[in-house]
Design a protein around this motif. Structure first.
Motif, mmCIF file in Angstrom:
data_model
loop_
_atom_site.group_PDB
_atom_site.id
_atom_site.type_symbol
_atom_site.label_atom_id
_atom_site.label_comp_id
_atom_site.label_asym_id
_atom_site.label_seq_id
_atom_site.Cartn_x
_atom_site.Cartn_y
_atom_site.Cartn_z
ATOM 1 N N LYS A 47 53.550 137.216 13.109
ATOM 2 C CA LYS A 47 54.540 136.952 12.060
ATOM 3 C C LYS A 47 55.941 136.975 12.659
ATOM 4 O O LYS A 47 56.333 137.952 13.297
ATOM 5 N N LEU A 48 56.677 135.903 12.454
ATOM 6 C CA LEU A 48 58.047 135.807 12.940
ATOM 7 C C LEU A 48 58.947 136.765 12.163
ATOM 8 O O LEU A 48 58.941 136.779 10.931
ATOM 9 N N VAL A 49 59.713 137.585 12.900
ATOM 10 C CA VAL A 49 60.609 138.552 12.277
ATOM 11 C C VAL A 49 62.063 138.189 12.559
ATOM 12 O O VAL A 49 62.926 138.340 11.696
ATOM 13 N N LEU A 50 62.349 137.692 13.768
ATOM 14 C CA LEU A 50 63.710 137.343 14.163
ATOM 15 C C LEU A 50 63.667 136.177 15.126
ATOM 16 O O LEU A 50 62.823 136.145 16.029
ATOM 17 N N ASN A 51 64.557 135.205 14.938
ATOM 18 C CA ASN A 51 64.631 134.074 15.846
ATOM 19 C C ASN A 51 66.102 133.680 16.001
ATOM 20 O O ASN A 51 66.711 133.179 15.062
ATOM 21 N N THR A 52 66.658 133.967 17.173
ATOM 22 C CA THR A 52 68.035 133.598 17.468
ATOM 23 C C THR A 52 68.035 132.685 18.686
ATOM 24 O O THR A 52 66.979 132.371 19.227
ATOM 25 N N ALA A 53 69.207 132.308 19.152
ATOM 26 C CA ALA A 53 69.323 131.377 20.275
ATOM 27 C C ALA A 53 68.579 131.859 21.519
ATOM 28 O O ALA A 53 68.013 131.063 22.247
ATOM 29 N N GLY A 54 68.552 133.148 21.800
ATOM 30 C CA GLY A 54 67.934 133.615 23.031
ATOM 31 C C GLY A 54 66.838 134.636 22.855
ATOM 32 O O GLY A 54 66.332 135.171 23.838
ATOM 33 N N LEU A 55 66.450 134.923 21.608
ATOM 34 C CA LEU A 55 65.501 136.006 21.381
ATOM 35 C C LEU A 55 64.605 135.683 20.191
ATOM 36 O O LEU A 55 65.077 135.227 19.147
ATOM 37 N N GLU A 56 63.317 135.930 20.369
ATOM 38 C CA GLU A 56 62.360 135.773 19.276
ATOM 39 C C GLU A 56 61.530 137.049 19.208
ATOM 40 O O GLU A 56 61.034 137.531 20.231
ATOM 41 N N VAL A 57 61.407 137.620 18.008
ATOM 42 C CA VAL A 57 60.637 138.847 17.811
ATOM 43 C C VAL A 57 59.554 138.555 16.787
ATOM 44 O O VAL A 57 59.814 137.963 15.744
ATOM 45 N N ARG A 58 58.323 139.009 17.113
ATOM 46 C CA ARG A 58 57.180 138.792 16.234
ATOM 47 C C ARG A 58 56.383 140.080 16.090
ATOM 48 O O ARG A 58 56.437 140.945 16.954
ATOM 49 N N TRP A 59 55.652 140.194 14.994
ATOM 50 C CA TRP A 59 54.725 141.301 14.732
ATOM 51 C C TRP A 59 53.327 140.746 14.961
ATOM 52 O O TRP A 59 52.970 139.709 14.408
ATOM 53 N N TYR A 60 52.519 141.424 15.795
ATOM 54 C CA TYR A 60 51.195 140.903 16.155
ATOM 55 C C TYR A 60 50.138 141.987 16.064
ATOM 56 O O TYR A 60 50.328 143.087 16.586
ATOM 57 N N ARG A 61 49.058 141.661 15.369
ATOM 58 C CA ARG A 61 47.864 142.510 15.316
ATOM 59 C C ARG A 61 46.736 141.679 15.897
ATOM 60 O O ARG A 61 46.196 140.809 15.210
ATOM 61 N N PRO A 62 46.418 141.896 17.178
ATOM 62 C CA PRO A 62 45.409 141.043 17.806
ATOM 63 C C PRO A 62 44.043 141.168 17.141
ATOM 64 O O PRO A 62 43.619 142.275 16.804
ATOM 65 N N PRO A 63 43.366 140.035 16.934
ATOM 66 C CA PRO A 63 42.002 140.108 16.403
ATOM 67 C C PRO A 63 41.075 140.707 17.468
ATOM 68 O O PRO A 63 41.471 140.888 18.624
ATOM 69 N N SER A 64 39.833 140.986 17.091
ATOM 70 C CA SER A 64 38.908 141.641 18.030
ATOM 71 C C SER A 64 38.750 140.827 19.311
ATOM 72 O O SER A 64 38.629 141.394 20.390
#
Length: 89
Positions: A8-25
């Motif tokens: 899930k995308l949380v932050l997206n700026t010119a030089g930085l992207e932050v996501r929340w990830y729960r890897p599947p099995s």
């Protein structure tokens, strides 16, 4: 049509992207075109990067360089991470 992302995308700026990830099995990740840092919020297991296997647990910081094959394996169901992508090339 864009490819669906599991994170899930949380932050997206010119030089930085932050996501929340729960890897599947079975973590289906493929190499990315940017460096990425994972901050492990919960869970534990193995992080495989370019054939190297390291144990991880809550509070750990993991790194995968652009183009490196990497994935989470043998991880607990509660595994959740912040994914921070650096600037693109």
């Amino acid at each position: 049509m864009p490819v669906a992302r599991l994170s899930k995308l949380v932050l997206n700026t010119a030089g930085l992207e932050v996501r929340w990830y729960r890897p599947p099995s079975v973590d289906p990740q493929t190499p990315h075109d940017r460096d990425e840092v994972y901050v492990v919020v919960s869970g534990q297991g193995d992080f495989v990067r370019q054939g190297e296997r390291v144990k991880f647990a809550s509070g750990d910081l993991l790194f995968a360089a652009a183009g490196e094959v990497h994935r989470f394996e043998n991880h607990t169901p509660d595994t959740a991470v912040w994914v921070i992508f650096g600037p693109g090339a």
